[in-house]
Each structure stands twice: as structure tokens, then as C-alpha cells.
Design an enzyme around this catalytic site. Structure first.
Site, mmCIF file in Angstrom:
data_model
loop_
_atom_site.group_PDB
_atom_site.id
_atom_site.type_symbol
_atom_site.label_atom_id
_atom_site.label_comp_id
_atom_site.label_asym_id
_atom_site.label_seq_id
_atom_site.Cartn_x
_atom_site.Cartn_y
_atom_site.Cartn_z
ATOM 1 N N ASP A 167 0.855 -1.181 0.000
ATOM 2 C CA ASP A 167 0.000 0.000 0.000
ATOM 3 C C ASP A 167 0.893 1.234 0.000
ATOM 4 O O ASP A 167 1.413 1.643 1.041
ATOM 5 C CB ASP A 167 -0.909 0.004 1.244
ATOM 6 C CG ASP A 167 -1.953 1.124 1.186
ATOM 7 O OD1 ASP A 167 -1.701 2.141 0.509
ATOM 8 O OD2 ASP A 167 -3.016 0.975 1.811
ATOM 9 N N ALA A 230 -13.358 -6.266 -3.154
ATOM 10 C CA ALA A 230 -13.263 -4.795 -3.150
ATOM 11 C C ALA A 230 -14.172 -4.200 -4.238
ATOM 12 O O ALA A 230 -15.227 -3.648 -3.927
ATOM 13 C CB ALA A 230 -11.826 -4.353 -3.323
ATOM 14 N N ARG A 231 -13.799 -4.354 -5.499
ATOM 15 C CA ARG A 231 -14.642 -3.893 -6.607
ATOM 16 C C ARG A 231 -14.327 -4.735 -7.841
ATOM 17 O O ARG A 231 -13.149 -4.986 -8.144
ATOM 18 C CB ARG A 231 -14.377 -2.408 -6.942
ATOM 19 C CG ARG A 231 -14.989 -1.419 -5.977
ATOM 20 C CD ARG A 231 -16.528 -1.368 -6.077
ATOM 21 N NE ARG A 231 -17.123 -0.526 -5.066
ATOM 22 C CZ ARG A 231 -17.662 -0.954 -3.913
ATOM 23 N NH1 ARG A 231 -17.672 -2.233 -3.626
ATOM 24 N NH2 ARG A 231 -18.211 -0.109 -3.064
ATOM 25 N N ASP A 255 -16.995 -10.825 -5.092
ATOM 26 C CA ASP A 255 -18.291 -10.395 -4.556
ATOM 27 C C ASP A 255 -19.107 -9.697 -5.647
ATOM 28 O O ASP A 255 -20.143 -9.117 -5.358
ATOM 29 C CB ASP A 255 -18.020 -9.410 -3.392
ATOM 30 C CG ASP A 255 -19.083 -9.509 -2.291
ATOM 31 O OD1 ASP A 255 -19.894 -10.444 -2.328
ATOM 32 O OD2 ASP A 255 -19.085 -8.649 -1.386
ATOM 33 N N GLU A 260 -20.344 -13.574 -17.417
ATOM 34 C CA GLU A 260 -19.119 -14.266 -17.853
ATOM 35 C C GLU A 260 -18.490 -15.011 -16.684
ATOM 36 O O GLU A 260 -18.047 -16.148 -16.822
ATOM 37 C CB GLU A 260 -18.096 -13.276 -18.426
ATOM 38 C CG GLU A 260 -18.453 -12.692 -19.782
ATOM 39 C CD GLU A 260 -19.603 -11.689 -19.723
ATOM 40 O OE1 GLU A 260 -19.864 -11.134 -18.630
ATOM 41 O OE2 GLU A 260 -20.258 -11.488 -20.762
ATOM 42 N N HIS A 272 -22.479 -10.020 -3.690
ATOM 43 C CA HIS A 272 -22.174 -8.746 -3.005
ATOM 44 C C HIS A 272 -22.636 -8.757 -1.538
ATOM 45 O O HIS A 272 -23.417 -7.901 -1.107
ATOM 46 C CB HIS A 272 -22.803 -7.563 -3.757
ATOM 47 C CG HIS A 272 -22.154 -6.257 -3.410
ATOM 48 N ND1 HIS A 272 -22.508 -5.068 -3.964
ATOM 49 C CD2 HIS A 272 -21.166 -5.945 -2.523
ATOM 50 C CE1 HIS A 272 -21.773 -4.091 -3.461
ATOM 51 N NE2 HIS A 272 -20.943 -4.613 -2.571
ATOM 52 N N GLY A 274 -20.413 -8.656 1.062
ATOM 53 C CA GLY A 274 -19.316 -8.199 1.925
ATOM 54 C C GLY A 274 -19.772 -7.477 3.183
ATOM 55 O O GLY A 274 -19.314 -7.777 4.285
ATOM 56 N N ALA A 275 -20.682 -6.524 3.025
ATOM 57 C CA ALA A 275 -21.070 -5.703 4.176
ATOM 58 C C ALA A 275 -22.430 -6.113 4.735
ATOM 59 O O ALA A 275 -22.980 -5.426 5.587
ATOM 60 C CB ALA A 275 -21.114 -4.240 3.749
HETATM 61 N N1 NAD Z 1 -17.832 -6.097 -0.913
HETATM 62 C C1 NAD Z 1 -18.334 -5.136 -0.175
HETATM 63 O O1 NAD Z 1 -19.502 -5.136 0.174
HETATM 64 C C2 NAD Z 1 -17.431 -4.034 0.289
HETATM 65 C C3 NAD Z 1 -17.694 -3.422 1.517
HETATM 66 C C4 NAD Z 1 -16.809 -2.429 1.956
HETATM 67 C C5 NAD Z 1 -15.754 -2.029 1.163
HETATM 68 N N2 NAD Z 1 -15.569 -2.622 -0.048
HETATM 69 C C6 NAD Z 1 -14.450 -2.202 -0.900
HETATM 70 O O2 NAD Z 1 -13.245 -2.545 -0.258
HETATM 71 C C7 NAD Z 1 -12.274 -1.541 -0.503
HETATM 72 C C8 NAD Z 1 -11.424 -1.382 0.737
HETATM 73 O O3 NAD Z 1 -12.268 -0.905 1.805
HETATM 74 P P1 NAD Z 1 -11.639 -0.169 3.066
HETATM 75 O O4 NAD Z 1 -12.767 0.176 3.963
HETATM 76 O O5 NAD Z 1 -10.488 -0.943 3.578
HETATM 77 O O6 NAD Z 1 -11.082 1.165 2.366
HETATM 78 P P2 NAD Z 1 -9.935 2.137 2.910
HETATM 79 O O7 NAD Z 1 -10.138 3.420 2.222
HETATM 80 O O8 NAD Z 1 -9.893 2.105 4.399
HETATM 81 O O9 NAD Z 1 -8.586 1.453 2.379
HETATM 82 C C9 NAD Z 1 -8.199 1.453 1.041
HETATM 83 C C10 NAD Z 1 -6.701 1.375 1.015
HETATM 84 O O10 NAD Z 1 -6.277 1.182 -0.323
HETATM 85 C C11 NAD Z 1 -5.038 1.873 -0.476
HETATM 86 N N3 NAD Z 1 -4.735 2.088 -1.879
HETATM 87 C C12 NAD Z 1 -5.208 3.041 -2.708
HETATM 88 N N4 NAD Z 1 -4.674 2.901 -3.934
HETATM 89 C C13 NAD Z 1 -3.827 1.842 -3.871
HETATM 90 C C14 NAD Z 1 -2.983 1.212 -4.805
HETATM 91 N N5 NAD Z 1 -2.893 1.644 -6.071
HETATM 92 N N6 NAD Z 1 -2.271 0.142 -4.410
HETATM 93 C C15 NAD Z 1 -2.350 -0.319 -3.136
HETATM 94 N N7 NAD Z 1 -3.132 0.256 -2.196
HETATM 95 C C16 NAD Z 1 -3.863 1.320 -2.560
HETATM 96 C C17 NAD Z 1 -5.248 3.153 0.311
HETATM 97 O O11 NAD Z 1 -4.008 3.749 0.653
HETATM 98 C C18 NAD Z 1 -5.997 2.634 1.525
HETATM 99 O O12 NAD Z 1 -5.109 2.327 2.582
HETATM 100 C C19 NAD Z 1 -13.053 -0.276 -0.826
HETATM 101 O O13 NAD Z 1 -12.467 0.357 -1.923
HETATM 102 C C20 NAD Z 1 -14.450 -0.707 -1.130
HETATM 103 O O14 NAD Z 1 -14.744 -0.443 -2.469
HETATM 104 C C21 NAD Z 1 -16.366 -3.618 -0.494
#
Ligand code: NAD
Length: 392
Positions: A167, A230-231, A255, A260, A272, A274-275
Site C-alpha cells: 500500500d 473490493a470492486r 463479490d 461471464e 455482493h 461483503g457488508a
Molecule cells: N464487498 C463489499 O460489500 C465491500 C464493503 C466495503 C468495502 N468494499 C471495498 O473494499 C475496498 C477497501 O475498503 P476499506 O474500507 O479498507 O477502504 P480504505 O479506504 O480504508 O482502504 C483502502 C486502502 O487502499 C489503499 N490504496 C489506494 N490505492 C492503492 C494502490 N494503487 N495500491 C495499493 N493500495 C492502494 C489506500 O491507501 C488505503 O489504505 C473499498 O475500496 C471498497 O470499495 C467492499
């Protein structure tokens, strides 16, 4: 009395935090001071002129017209990390699902139901096809060490995995919370080359779209596994399907199903979830309400997506809050107006983010309406309000 309009069903654990003597909270409330929302789409909803804040009980703010709010001086809050534990638990489950052929085994067992007396025997005969490796002792690469990534990394250490994290923008808070046993990767490529499992925990943006693609899969160990809660857009879909079909990778857990991905046997698609836990809903509602109350009552901003974090311990009896465009000489004009009316400033903080700035100014004297009117007339000032310190 502050008026809060709720746009969705919000967890009672959050709503109960509003003191009834100071807050009116309802879904139908005219002229609200703030809006509390989960997933309702505010893009095509008229946001009343009286609204000064919108709090989303959740992380994403795609359902809120953030730019329009910023221009009007409406502070938009979200609740980052409120659902982190929920996501982390599903990631741990995903690590196991990607390894142990649990789902295929369960489906196979279910199909044995008709063979009344032979089930135990058939199970023993057939089970070897569902063998899969343990995660202990294997290497997990965690990409993105924010709220979720740190929890995943720490718990994977507790499960006996080697963990490498990458990170480049890690926050100080996240670094404090990260286990010292987590090794630091200098590059994404270095992390990919060493990992048996890779889990993504970073936001989707123009720079991270398709982060994992054919070129990156070539660097990975044969048979490694990818977890993406994540996405969806972080992984190039065609490339990962090819990597799975050619056995470069052995599993992908996501998620974010698509037609496909559903058609590929080696992809495990979670809808989906996750949360999706009651605890995450509660956490997000509590955070949203606490942030909203702090802002309405004392002007503090924490976890806003459009204004800078800004807080000041209130020692003075009167407090002035000003939102302005981030252009030169704004603080100068504000303090000149106050000085011209013999108002003594006891404390002042000014923080900006992108095009907007926010000022918390504590004063010894009550700020007269005339001063407020003069401030509102300054070109570049977007919003002016005052709050009283209940215990100066
Ligand atoms: N599946 C779900 O329902 C669900 C629920 C919550 C969050 N999410 C996804 O999970 C992701 C992470 O959530 P979070 O709460 O930990 O977010 P967060 O903002 O706390 O952490 C994201 C981290 O990614 C790092 N980052 C940014 N660009 C980067 C790169 N190019 N390489 C490496 N690291 C990088 C940032 O520095 C940060 O520390 C979110 O982006 C969100 O989209 C999904």
C-alpha cells in the site's frame, strides 16, 4: 431543535443516540437541517435549502450529488471502516472456499440424498475429488492496507499464514494497527510473485481499473488464488478467466458476479454480501449519527467526502463556522470583519480540501447579526452559521 430527515430505514442503535429533547427525527419532516441516508438515490430528489449536512450510513456515496452539495456548502459524511469487520470475515471464508472445494463438495453431497442407505459409503468413496490445500503456512498478499486490508492481514497472521502487504499510500492509523509480522512489499509485482493467495482491498479508480490483468497474472505462481471483495473492475475479467482456464490460477472468489464469471467453473461468485451483516448496519448508523451530531452541535468535521477534516476543542463561549471557496485572502476578510466589530478571536482553525475551505472561529463575544450579514456578502463565502458552546 435540530431536524433530521431519514431517507431509509436506519438501524435503531444509531437513531437512539439522538437526544429527544434536542432532535426531531422522521422520514417526513419539513425543512430538515440534515439528511440521514443509506442507499436512497438523492440525485433526482430535491434537497431542501435548509439542509447543511448529509450523512450516509455506508462507505460509497454514489447515490449523493456530492459536487452540487459542495457548491452549496452541504457537508457530506460517510462511514468508512464501519463495515470492515463484516468484509474481513467474508474474506477469511473466501480464502477457505478458494482452497478446499467446499462448495463443490456440498453440492455433490446434496445430490446423494436419494441413496438412502449408501450415503456414508458414497461419501467416503467420492470425497478425494474435493481435496484442497490448507492455508496455514501459505503466503497471502494483501493489496491495500486500509480498514479492511489491515484486519485481513492481522487475522491471516493469526491463522498461521505468511502475510505480505502493499500500500504506497498507507495511513498512519492503519500502520499503527498493522501486525509487525506483516511484511512490506515495495512493489505490487513483488507481492504477486511471492503470494499463493492475493486479496484486493483498494478502491476502484481510473488508476486501479484492471489492476490485475494478463501481464500481472504472468508474474504470479502457478495455481495461486485471487480474492476480490473490493470492486469488480479491479480485475480484468477476460484475462482472469483465461488465467483460470489455462490453470495459471486455480480459483477466483469475487463479490461482484457477472454473466461471464458465473459461466466459469473456477470462479466462486458471492452476491455482493461483503457488508451484509446486521452488525455492519449498526456500526455505520452509529458512526453516521455521531458524526452528524458533532457537526450540527459543534461544527466538527470527521469522515466527510467533500470537506477537510476539521475539529477544535471548544473553550470559548461563541463559535462561528464558515465555509468558503479555497481562494486567497478569505481568512483575512473574515478576521477583518470581526475585528471591525470589536469581536475578539480566541481560537481559529482553517482547513481546506480541493476547492473548498472550512473555518472554525471561537470568539469571546456573541457575533452580531450584522457581522453575519457582512460575512455572507463576501464573494467566495458559501455558508456562515454559529453555534453556542453549551459549557464554555
Ligand atoms: N464487498 C463489499 O460489500 C465491500 C464493503 C466495503 C468495502 N468494499 C471495498 O473494499 C475496498 C477497501 O475498503 P476499506 O474500507 O479498507 O477502504 P480504505 O479506504 O480504508 O482502504 C483502502 C486502502 O487502499 C489503499 N490504496 C489506494 N490505492 C492503492 C494502490 N494503487 N495500491 C495499493 N493500495 C492502494 C489506500 O491507501 C488505503 O489504505 C473499498 O475500496 C471498497 O470499495 C467492499
Amino acid at each position: 431543535m435540530f431536524k433530521i430527515r431519514t431517507m431509509n430505514k436506519i438501524s435503531p442503535l444509531g437513531l437512539e443516540l439522538f437526544p429527544r429533547d434536542r432532535y426531531e427525527v422522521a422520514s417526513e419532516i419539513p425543512n430538515p437541517d440534515a439528511i440521514l441516508v443509506r442507499s436512497a438515490d438523492l440525485h433526482n430528489t430535491e434537497i431542501p435549502e435548509t439542509v447543511i449536512a448529509i450523512a450516509r450510513a455506508g462507505a460509497g456515496v454514489n447515490n449523493i450529488p456530492v459536487k452540487a452539495c459542495s457548491d452549496r456548502g452541504v457537508v457530506v459524511f460517510n462511514t468508512p471502516g464501519g463495515n470492515a469487520n463484516a468484509v474481513k470475515e467474508l474474506v477469511i471464508a473466501s480464502l477457505l472456499l478458494s482452497s478446499r472445494k467446499i462448495l463443490r463438495g456440498i453440492n455433490w453431497s446434496a445430490a446423494l440424498a436419494g441413496n438412502v442407505d449408501e450415503v456414508p459409503e458414497l461419501v467416503e468413496k467420492g470425497k478425494s475429488q474435493f481435496e484442497g490445500p490448507e492455508i496455514r503456512g501459505k503466503t497471502l498478499g494483501v493489496v491495500g492496507l486500509g480498514a479492511v486490508g489491515v484486519m485481513v492481514a492481522n487475522d491471516a497472521i493469526a491463522l498461521g499464514m505468511e502475510v505480505i502487504g502493499y500500500d504506497p499510500f498507507i495511513s498512519v492509523d492503519a500502520a499503527w494497527n498493522l501486525s509487525r509480522a506483516v511484511q512490506r512489499a515495495e512493489t505490487l509485482e513483488g507481492l504477486l510473485a511471492r503470494s499463493d493467495y492475493v486479496s484486493l482491498h483498494l478502491p476502484l479508480s481510473d488508476t486501479t481499473k484492471g489492476l490485475l490483468n494478463a501481464e500481472k497474472f504472468r508474474l504470479m505462481k502457478k495455481g495461486s488464488r485471487v480474492i476480490n471483495l473490493a470492486r469488480g473492475g479491479l480485475v480484468n475479467e477476460g484475462d482472469i478467466i483465461s488465467a483460470l482456464l489455462t490453470e495459471k490460477l486455480s480459483a477466483y472468489v469475487t463479490d461482484f458476479p457477472t454473466a461471464e464469471l458465473l459461466a466459469c467453473e473456477k470462479v466462486i461468485c458471492i452476491p455482493h454480501l461483503g457488508a451484509s451483516t446486521p452488525e455492519a448496519e449498526d456500526n455505520c448508523a452509529v458512526m453516521a449519527v455521531q458524526q452528524l451530531m458533532d457537526f450540527l452541535e459543534s461544527g466538527g468535521i470527521k469522515n466527510s467526502v467533500n470537506y477537510a477534516r476539521c475539529r477544535l476543542d471548544q473553550r470559548a463561549p461563541w463559535r462561528l463556522l464558515v465555509i468558503n471557496r479555497n481562494i486567497p485572502n478569505m481568512v483575512g476578510q473574515i478576521t477583518t470583519i470581526l475585528a471591525g466589530m470589536h469581536i475578539n478571536i480566541m481560537d481559529l482553525i482553517n482547513h481546506h480540501r480541493d476547492e473548498y475551505a472550512y473555518n472554525i472561529i471561537d470568539t469571546e463575544q456573541k457575533i452580531p447579526d450584522e457581522a453575519l450579514a457582512r460575512l455572507r456578502a463576501v464573494n467566495g463565502i458559501i455558508r456562515v452559521r454559529t453555534v453556542v458552546n453549551p459549557s464554555p
